[in-house]
Scaffold this motif. Structure first.
Motif, PDB file in Angstrom:
ATOM      1  N   ARG A 100       9.644   5.481   6.050  1.00 52.73           N
ATOM      2  CA  ARG A 100       9.713   5.555   4.586  1.00 52.73           C
ATOM      3  C   ARG A 100       8.497   6.195   3.929  1.00 52.73           C
ATOM      4  N   SER A 101       7.401   6.365   4.654  1.00 50.11           N
ATOM      5  CA  SER A 101       6.182   6.874   4.022  1.00 50.11           C
ATOM      6  C   SER A 101       5.552   7.995   4.850  1.00 50.11           C
ATOM      7  N   PRO A 102       5.597   9.229   4.375  1.00 47.42           N
ATOM      8  CA  PRO A 102       4.901  10.317   5.078  1.00 47.42           C
ATOM      9  C   PRO A 102       3.393  10.072   5.148  1.00 47.42           C
ATOM     10  N   GLU A 103       2.830   9.446   4.080  1.00 45.36           N
ATOM     11  CA  GLU A 103       1.389   9.165   4.087  1.00 45.36           C
ATOM     12  C   GLU A 103       1.024   8.219   5.218  1.00 45.36           C
ATOM     13  N   PHE A 104       1.872   7.221   5.467  1.00 46.09           N
ATOM     14  CA  PHE A 104       1.619   6.316   6.593  1.00 46.09           C
ATOM     15  C   PHE A 104       1.783   7.050   7.917  1.00 46.09           C
ATOM     16  N   ARG A 105       2.855   7.810   8.035  1.00 46.31           N
ATOM     17  CA  ARG A 105       3.172   8.473   9.305  1.00 46.31           C
ATOM     18  C   ARG A 105       2.042   9.388   9.742  1.00 46.31           C
ATOM     19  N   GLN A 132       0.820  -1.209   0.000  1.00 46.29           N
ATOM     20  CA  GLN A 132       0.000   0.000   0.000  1.00 46.29           C
ATOM     21  C   GLN A 132       0.860   1.268   0.000  1.00 46.29           C
ATOM     22  N   PHE A 133       1.882   1.308   0.854  1.00 48.32           N
ATOM     23  CA  PHE A 133       2.597   2.556   1.081  1.00 48.32           C
ATOM     24  C   PHE A 133       3.960   2.648   0.400  1.00 48.32           C
ATOM     25  N   LEU A 134       4.538   1.521   0.009  1.00 49.55           N
ATOM     26  CA  LEU A 134       5.889   1.568  -0.538  1.00 49.55           C
ATOM     27  C   LEU A 134       5.989   1.157  -1.993  1.00 49.55           C
ATOM     28  N   ASP A 135       4.944   0.565  -2.550  1.00 50.68           N
ATOM     29  CA  ASP A 135       4.970   0.078  -3.923  1.00 50.68           C
ATOM     30  C   ASP A 135       4.118   0.994  -4.805  1.00 50.68           C
ATOM     31  N   PRO A 136       4.721   1.656  -5.807  1.00 52.08           N
ATOM     32  CA  PRO A 136       3.933   2.533  -6.693  1.00 52.08           C
ATOM     33  C   PRO A 136       2.773   1.822  -7.379  1.00 52.08           C
ATOM     34  N   ALA A 137       2.858   0.502  -7.547  1.00 51.49           N
ATOM     35  CA  ALA A 137       1.781  -0.241  -8.215  1.00 51.49           C
ATOM     36  C   ALA A 137       0.469  -0.150  -7.442  1.00 51.49           C
ATOM     37  N   GLY A 173      -0.546   8.677  13.146  1.00 50.74           N
ATOM     38  CA  GLY A 173      -0.727   9.627  14.230  1.00 50.74           C
ATOM     39  C   GLY A 173      -2.169   9.956  14.536  1.00 50.74           C
ATOM     40  N   ALA A 174      -3.089   9.578  13.635  1.00 47.34           N
ATOM     41  CA  ALA A 174      -4.510   9.873  13.865  1.00 47.34           C
ATOM     42  C   ALA A 174      -5.155   8.904  14.857  1.00 47.34           C
ATOM     43  N   HIS A 175      -4.523   7.752  15.118  1.00 46.58           N
ATOM     44  CA  HIS A 175      -5.015   6.770  16.090  1.00 46.58           C
ATOM     45  C   HIS A 175      -6.409   6.234  15.742  1.00 46.58           C
ATOM     46  N   ASN A 176      -6.717   6.100  14.467  1.00 44.91           N
ATOM     47  CA  ASN A 176      -8.006   5.531  14.069  1.00 44.91           C
ATOM     48  C   ASN A 176      -7.921   4.013  14.026  1.00 44.91           C
TER      49      ASN A 176
END
Length: 290
Positions: free
Chosen positions: A210-215, A163-168, A219-222
């Motif tokens: 490695r992923s700002p989108e993940f980080r 999801q977060f590291l593979d452009p595919a 942090g949202a704790h959902n």
């Protein structure tokens, strides 16, 4: 995982999401924080401000189920959030020790009868995953469905890495942001359920680095209970697919989930799954021939 930090940040983030109006309280004009004040949550939960402040500092050890339920009601937690709060409390006082999944010395392998069950499902992708989103076992259609996940060794058959590291993944998930939210919520739920999992800790650390989108999402704790729903996909061999899914907790292996994707009978998506099965058979025959 740091249980106290997890509890503190989870309760703080939930309090920030509830407006006074939602809680039936006057909003006032001098609010310096988003959401409810600690004193308002304490009043709604019928506990002292000092006691609730202690909970929000992450001190959940020994808290009674009645108090946890009162806090859950005050914060308007949904079923997944309520379960997460209970898991954090159990981890805090050590009462999760009996239900905690034992760390296996060797990689988990499906019993042959489980693989028979998966292989008997021929109309849709069927697979087993753990709370870290590792693909542990799959039928032929699931292997074809997730061919992009398996194609990159760096993914290590892990849906979160894909999801977060593979452009595919940007092509595979047309609703990428929604899929990303779900993936992180699954991992956050697992962190509450099994905070002692070193592999999960390592995965979260890797993705956070490695992923700002993940980080940002972490942090949202959902959290969420991922049992049933509908998702859209784009498979490079058969195009767009809208599939329903059912996730079933496995009684024999706590922490593992059997997921099956299906299409509406008579729909173009059902035809798409038939084309996927045909494509998979062609790929298998080509590999055998070579």
């Amino acid at each position: 995982m740091d249980n106290r930090a997890e509890a503190r940040e989870f309760l703080t983030s939930r309090r920030a999401k509830i407006t006074p109006e939602q809680a039936g309280l006057p909003s006032g004009s001098r609010r310096r924080v988003p959401g409810l004040r600690r004193s308002e949550v304490a009043a709604l939960a019928d506990v002292s401000v000092e006691y609730y402040a202690k909970l929000e500092r992450g001190n959940l050890a020994g808290v009674s189920p009645a108090v946890l339920e009162a806090v859950a009601r005050a914060l308007r937690l949904d079923d997944a959030e309520r379960a997460h709060l209970l898991n954090l409390a159990q981890a805090a006082d050590g009462s999760d020790a009996l239900t905690r999944p034992r760390r296996r010395a060797t990689p988990w392998k499906p019993h042959r009868s489980l693989q028979w069950v998966l292989d008997a499902i021929t109309a849709g992708p069927a697979f087993v995953r753990n709370g870290r989103m590792d693909l542990l076992a799959a039928n032929e259609l699931a292997r074809a469905f997730y061919t992009d996940v398996y194609a990159t060794p760096g993914n290590r058959a892990n849906l979160a890495r894909f999801q977060f590291l593979d452009p595919a993944s940007r092509r595979f998930y047309p609703d990428w942001d929604q899929a990303a939210d779900i993936a992180v919520a699954i991992l956050r739920t697992e962190a509450g359920r099994n905070p002692h999992d070193k592999d999960l800790h390592d995965l979260v650390g890797e993705l956070s680095t490695r992923s700002p989108e993940f980080r940002t999402r972490w942090g949202a704790h959902n959290v969420r209970l991922h049992g049933t729903g509908t998702k859209r996909f784009h498979h490079h061999a058969v195009g767009d697919l809208t599939l329903a899914y059912e996730g079933l907790e496995m009684a024999a292996w706590p922490g593992l989930t059997l997921t099956v994707y299906t299409a509406e009978p008579g729909s173009a998506d059902e035809e798409g799954l038939r084309l996927l099965a045909s494509w998979a058979a062609t790929q298998k025959a080509g590999a055998a021939g070579s």
